[in-house]
Motif scaffolding. Structure first.
Motif, PDB file in Angstrom:
ATOM      1  N   SER A   1     -11.527  -3.971   6.416  1.00  0.00           N
ATOM      2  CA  SER A   1     -12.095  -3.638   5.114  1.00  0.00           C
ATOM      3  C   SER A   1     -12.041  -2.125   4.946  1.00  0.00           C
ATOM      4  N   PHE A   2     -12.608  -1.626   3.836  1.00  0.00           N
ATOM      5  CA  PHE A   2     -12.604  -0.181   3.657  1.00  0.00           C
ATOM      6  C   PHE A   2     -13.577   0.502   4.607  1.00  0.00           C
ATOM      7  N   ASP A   3     -14.377  -0.275   5.344  1.00  0.00           N
ATOM      8  CA  ASP A   3     -15.269   0.280   6.365  1.00  0.00           C
ATOM      9  C   ASP A   3     -14.653   0.253   7.758  1.00  0.00           C
ATOM     10  N   SER A   4     -13.752  -0.691   8.023  1.00  0.00           N
ATOM     11  CA  SER A   4     -13.160  -0.822   9.363  1.00  0.00           C
ATOM     12  C   SER A   4     -11.683  -1.158   9.223  1.00  0.00           C
ATOM     13  N   TYR A   5     -10.854  -0.168   9.447  1.00  0.00           N
ATOM     14  CA  TYR A   5      -9.404  -0.340   9.358  1.00  0.00           C
ATOM     15  C   TYR A   5      -8.721   0.738  10.188  1.00  0.00           C
ATOM     16  N   LYS A   6      -7.447   0.540  10.479  1.00  0.00           N
ATOM     17  CA  LYS A   6      -6.654   1.577  11.159  1.00  0.00           C
ATOM     18  C   LYS A   6      -5.652   2.207  10.199  1.00  0.00           C
ATOM     19  N   LEU A   7      -5.071   1.380   9.319  1.00  0.00           N
ATOM     20  CA  LEU A   7      -4.104   1.861   8.331  1.00  0.00           C
ATOM     21  C   LEU A   7      -4.543   1.359   6.969  1.00  0.00           C
ATOM     22  N   GLN A   8      -4.271   2.150   5.935  1.00  0.00           N
ATOM     23  CA  GLN A   8      -4.630   1.707   4.596  1.00  0.00           C
ATOM     24  C   GLN A   8      -3.749   2.364   3.548  1.00  0.00           C
ATOM     25  N   SER A   9      -3.650   1.710   2.419  1.00  0.00           N
ATOM     26  CA  SER A   9      -2.999   2.272   1.245  1.00  0.00           C
ATOM     27  C   SER A   9      -3.802   1.792   0.050  1.00  0.00           C
ATOM     28  N   ALA A  10      -4.351   2.734  -0.685  1.00  0.00           N
ATOM     29  CA  ALA A  10      -5.217   2.404  -1.809  1.00  0.00           C
ATOM     30  C   ALA A  10      -4.769   3.167  -3.043  1.00  0.00           C
ATOM     31  N   THR A  11      -3.541   2.904  -3.476  1.00  0.00           N
ATOM     32  CA  THR A  11      -3.008   3.564  -4.660  1.00  0.00           C
ATOM     33  C   THR A  11      -3.095   2.619  -5.850  1.00  0.00           C
ATOM     34  N   CYS A  12      -2.849   3.134  -7.001  1.00  0.00           N
ATOM     35  CA  CYS A  12      -2.763   2.298  -8.197  1.00  0.00           C
ATOM     36  C   CYS A  12      -1.290   1.940  -8.374  1.00  0.00           C
ATOM     37  N   GLY A  13      -0.937   0.725  -8.084  1.00  0.00           N
ATOM     38  CA  GLY A  13       0.462   0.305  -8.220  1.00  0.00           C
ATOM     39  C   GLY A  13       1.025  -0.166  -6.908  1.00  0.00           C
ATOM     40  N   ARG A  14       1.949   0.610  -6.341  1.00  0.00           N
ATOM     41  CA  ARG A  14       2.620   0.219  -5.094  1.00  0.00           C
ATOM     42  C   ARG A  14       1.858   0.747  -3.880  1.00  0.00           C
ATOM     43  N   ASP A  15       1.644  -0.132  -2.918  1.00  0.00           N
ATOM     44  CA  ASP A  15       1.009   0.242  -1.664  1.00  0.00           C
ATOM     45  C   ASP A  15       1.967  -0.099  -0.532  1.00  0.00           C
ATOM     46  N   VAL A  16       2.173   0.857   0.379  1.00  0.00           N
ATOM     47  CA  VAL A  16       3.081   0.654   1.507  1.00  0.00           C
ATOM     48  C   VAL A  16       2.358   1.038   2.795  1.00  0.00           C
TER      49      VAL A  16
END
Length: 184
Positions: free
Chosen positions: A84-99
């Motif tokens: 989740s946004f509290d427990s993660y190692k990698l994240q992508s939180a953009t508007c549109g494309r997430d990689v």
């Protein structure tokens, strides 16, 4: 009046179709040819909710997610199957494309969390999962062929006899030392 509404509806439908076709063509050209498409996942997620997936494939994996409607965000972890946004190692939180690129050294299975951003009532997404074959291989990960080459060849009968004699002499010398310490 009825004819113009139909014409307008057909024109809008054609524009949407053309946009979809150009999106698919753009998506195909933005991915290197060495990447292998493993899965395509489509789904809907409500505002403030998560949808979870599990990744079991080995190697370097690339997650390409596109928010078709709303805004879906991507969270990845090799420690929990429910990142989740509290427990993660990698994240992508953009508007549109997430990689997100999942490295080969992540422990499998990898947990993938898709979060529906609260700014939209519902988000619709499409995620493409690729295997990146161009990623350098782990130099410490030996394939079965390399492992066979590294193994010691089978011991011959002479080596087995020498090893047994060596153990025998070690035990005998140890016993003699104990006896000598007791006597003197």
């Amino acid at each position: 009046m009825m004819l113009s509404r139909r014409t307008l509806s057909v024109a809008l439908l054609l524009l949407q179709f053309r946009g979809l076709v150009s999106f698919l063509e753009e998506e195909q050209h933005s991915v290197p040819g060495e990447w292998v498409l493993l899965h395509v996942v489509q789904g809907h997620i409500g505002a403030g909710n998560y949808s979870y997936l599990r990744l079991n494939h080995d190697g370097t994996i690339v997650l390409h997610m596109h928010s078709l409607k709303g805004d879906a965000d991507l969270y990845v972890s090799d420690k929990t199957l429910r990142p989740s946004f509290d427990s993660y190692k990698l994240q992508s939180a953009t508007c549109g494309r997430d990689v997100v690129v999942v490295p080969m050294d992540f422990a499998r299975p990898v947990g993938i969390g898709i979060y529906g951003h609260p700014s939209h009532r519902e988000s619709e997404f499409e995620m493409r999962v690729f295997h990146d074959q161009t990623a350098p291989q782990d130099p410490f990960d030996m394939s079965s062929e390399d492992a066979q080459k590294q193994k010691k060849p089978a011991q011959t009968a002479d080596e087995n006899v020498e090893e047994e004699e060596s153990i025998f002499w070690t035990i005998l010398i140890g016993l003699l030392k104990i006896i000598l310490e007791i006597l003197f």
